[in-house]
Design a protein around this motif. Structure first.
Motif, PDB file in Angstrom:
ATOM      1  N   SER A 128      -1.273  -8.195   0.166  1.00 38.60           N
ATOM      2  CA  SER A 128      -0.650  -9.463   0.523  1.00 38.60           C
ATOM      3  C   SER A 128       0.318  -9.218   1.676  1.00 38.60           C
ATOM      4  O   SER A 128       0.762  -8.082   1.914  1.00 38.60           O
TER       5      SER A 128
ATOM      6  N   ARG B 290       3.315 -10.123   1.772  1.00 39.46           N
ATOM      7  CA  ARG B 290       4.578  -9.697   1.158  1.00 39.46           C
ATOM      8  C   ARG B 290       4.582  -8.187   0.923  1.00 39.46           C
ATOM      9  O   ARG B 290       5.547  -7.493   1.223  1.00 39.46           O
ATOM     10  N   GLU B 291       3.483  -7.665   0.377  1.00 35.69           N
ATOM     11  CA  GLU B 291       3.389  -6.221   0.144  1.00 35.69           C
ATOM     12  C   GLU B 291       3.415  -5.447   1.464  1.00 35.69           C
ATOM     13  O   GLU B 291       4.082  -4.426   1.576  1.00 35.69           O
TER      14      GLU B 291
ATOM     15  N   SER C 253       6.925  -5.388   2.998  1.00 36.32           N
ATOM     16  CA  SER C 253       8.038  -4.910   2.173  1.00 36.32           C
ATOM     17  C   SER C 253       7.810  -3.476   1.725  1.00 36.32           C
ATOM     18  O   SER C 253       8.194  -3.089   0.632  1.00 36.32           O
TER      19      SER C 253
ATOM     20  N   GLN D 264       1.170  -2.780   7.293  1.00 44.34           N
ATOM     21  CA  GLN D 264       2.034  -3.439   8.273  1.00 44.34           C
ATOM     22  C   GLN D 264       1.609  -3.081   9.699  1.00 44.34           C
ATOM     23  O   GLN D 264       1.489  -3.955  10.563  1.00 44.34           O
TER      24      GLN D 264
END
Length: 84
Positions: free
Chosen positions: A64, A66-67, A70, A76
């Protein structure tokens, strides 16, 4: 970048395939199912030709957002490469 789309709408899929073939669009797919989201039939079934397979992929992220943003540095970097 295609985020969370299930590829179940043929009119949208047709536009994506056309953009890939005629406009040089490349796609980064973000979906927990990964490339399996492009399959029209269950994985155990014989797969027919799928025009979605002709869209050039520049990345696939199964995490996700978010994952990825973070702590998952690999995901990323993959996502950020899309914008280069």
């Amino acid at each position: 970048m295609v985020i969370g789309y299930g590829f179940q709408d043929n009119h949208i899929n047709d536009l994506l395939v056309q953009a890939g073939a005629q406009r040089g669009m490349r796609m980064h797919l973000v979906n927990p199912a990964g490339l399996d989201v492009l399959r029209r039939y269950p994985t155990h079934a014989i797969q027919g030709p799928n025009p979605l397979d002709d869209i050039p992929l520049i990345g696939v992220t199964v995490r996700s957002l978010r994952e990825a943003f973070s702590g998952d540095k690999l995901s990323q970097r993959s996502l950020l490469r899309f914008f280069e």
